[in-house]
Design a protein around this motif. Structure first.
Motif, PDB file in Angstrom:
ATOM      1  N   ASP A 194       0.736  -1.351  -0.136  1.00 13.27           N
ATOM      2  CA  ASP A 194       0.148  -0.200  -0.013  1.00 13.27           C
ATOM      3  C   ASP A 194       0.919   1.257   0.016  1.00 13.27           C
ATOM      4  N   THR A 195       1.990   1.094   0.065  1.00 15.87           N
ATOM      5  CA  THR A 195       2.974   2.293   0.040  1.00 15.87           C
ATOM      6  C   THR A 195       2.877   2.879  -1.438  1.00 15.87           C
ATOM      7  N   VAL A 196       2.758   4.455  -1.188  1.00 17.76           N
ATOM      8  CA  VAL A 196       2.699   5.203  -2.307  1.00 17.76           C
ATOM      9  C   VAL A 196       3.778   6.272  -2.171  1.00 17.76           C
ATOM     10  N   TRP A 197       4.428   6.657  -3.376  1.00 16.07           N
ATOM     11  CA  TRP A 197       5.455   7.738  -3.622  1.00 16.07           C
ATOM     12  C   TRP A 197       5.189   8.757  -4.394  1.00 16.07           C
ATOM     13  N   ALA A 198       5.343   9.875  -4.043  1.00 16.66           N
ATOM     14  CA  ALA A 198       5.153  11.308  -4.756  1.00 16.66           C
ATOM     15  C   ALA A 198       6.222  12.118  -4.818  1.00 16.66           C
ATOM     16  N   TYR A 199       6.337  12.145  -6.495  1.00 20.91           N
ATOM     17  CA  TYR A 199       7.478  13.108  -6.974  1.00 20.91           C
ATOM     18  C   TYR A 199       7.025  14.298  -7.498  1.00 20.91           C
ATOM     19  N   ASP A 200       7.533  15.541  -6.939  1.00 24.09           N
ATOM     20  CA  ASP A 200       7.333  16.816  -7.649  1.00 24.09           C
ATOM     21  C   ASP A 200       8.344  16.821  -8.891  1.00 24.09           C
ATOM     22  N   LEU A 201       8.007  17.093  -9.761  1.00 23.86           N
ATOM     23  CA  LEU A 201       9.257  17.169 -10.843  1.00 23.86           C
ATOM     24  C   LEU A 201       9.846  18.513 -10.821  1.00 23.86           C
ATOM     25  N   LYS A 202       9.432  19.650 -10.052  1.00 24.46           N
ATOM     26  CA  LYS A 202      10.178  20.894 -10.134  1.00 24.46           C
ATOM     27  C   LYS A 202      11.312  20.541  -9.260  1.00 24.46           C
ATOM     28  N   HIS A 203      11.508  19.445  -8.605  1.00 30.11           N
ATOM     29  CA  HIS A 203      12.890  19.158  -7.981  1.00 30.11           C
ATOM     30  C   HIS A 203      13.721  18.321  -8.834  1.00 30.11           C
ATOM     31  N   SER A 204      13.446  18.191  -9.863  1.00 27.58           N
ATOM     32  CA  SER A 204      14.229  17.378 -10.807  1.00 27.58           C
ATOM     33  C   SER A 204      15.378  18.060 -11.497  1.00 27.58           C
ATOM     34  N   ARG A 205      16.393  17.399 -11.852  1.00 22.89           N
ATOM     35  CA  ARG A 205      17.556  18.014 -12.640  1.00 22.89           C
ATOM     36  C   ARG A 205      16.987  18.592 -13.823  1.00 22.89           C
ATOM     37  N   ARG A 206      16.130  17.989 -14.510  1.00 20.20           N
ATOM     38  CA  ARG A 206      15.624  18.092 -15.764  1.00 20.20           C
ATOM     39  C   ARG A 206      14.996  19.838 -15.662  1.00 20.20           C
TER      40      ARG A 206
END
Length: 220
Positions: A194-206
């Motif tokens: 049931d684990t969920v991971w959230a990624y905010d793209l503004k923090h990526s190197r791209r």
């Protein structure tokens, strides 16, 4: 007496033969009926329990109640459009629509997409939901601000690259069951499957690189 015995002897086999024929006919009808029912059941059930024809095999596994709640938690204070990649029976899309999102699901399996539309109509959110029958690798997700993915490990590296190329820097990607291989999650909730991971793209190197390229040049 001899003639009567012979007549009875002839009549009895004839009756047995007719009875056997009737039983045989009933047997064939029953067999055909059962066989037809099994074929129909297989045709309906197979798309729900086996992988559709995708670039990467993605079997349908319904989201648990805990997974849905964890996804909704990662969507708190978020707005804009939402897409569920590989939406299955539409549970995430419908749950998001009930929270006010304009939610879209992409699902290659037509049976699941049609069932999702029915569930959205049944739950009264069909005006805020859409379900498309399409291969995720042939779709651009560039205009979505919130992306939910129920993937498998084999697809995550390539999907990571695809989303990084297509999404704007204000997008949030929510991965369920399996994380992305290179991104570092900004938020995590739940345990086990049931684990969920959230990624905010503004923090990526791209995104940082993209911002630098867009900045105006100055003369030295």
């Amino acid at each position: 007496p001899g003639a009567m015995s012979q007549a009875l002897a002839k009549e009895i086999p004839r009756e047995e033969s007719e009875g056997g024929s009737r039983r045989s006919s009933w047997g064939l009808l029953v067999t055909a009926g059962v066989g037809g029912a099994l074929v129909a059941l297989y045709a309906v059930a197979t798309p729900f329990v086996t992988p559709a024809l995708r670039k990467v095999c993605l079997p349908f596994v319904p989201a648990t109640a805990a997974q849905i709640q964890n996804v909704l938690k990662m969507l708190e204070n978020r707005s804009g459009s939402l897409v569920d990649i590989g939406s299955g029976d539409g549970r995430i899309v419908i749950a998001a629509a009930k929270k006010g999102f304009q939610a879209v699901g992409y699902e290659l399996n037509p049976w699941l997409a049609w069932y999702s539309r029915y569930c959205a109509w049944r739950d009264g959110v069909h005006q805020n939901t859409k379900f498309y029958i399409s291969d995720l690798w042939k779709v651009s997700f560039s205009h979505y601000r919130n992306v939910v993915v129920f993937g498998v490990p084999q697809m995550m590296p390539e999907l990571e690259k695809k989303l990084e190329e297509e999404l704007e820097c204000n997008a949030r990607i929510i991965a369920c069951r399996f994380p992305f291989p290179c991104w570092i999650p900004d938020h995590t909730t739940g345990e086990g499957i049931d684990t969920v991971w959230a990624y905010d793209l503004k923090h990526s190197r791209r995104c940082k690189t993209k911002s630098l390229k867009m900045a105006p040049e100055t003369e030295s």
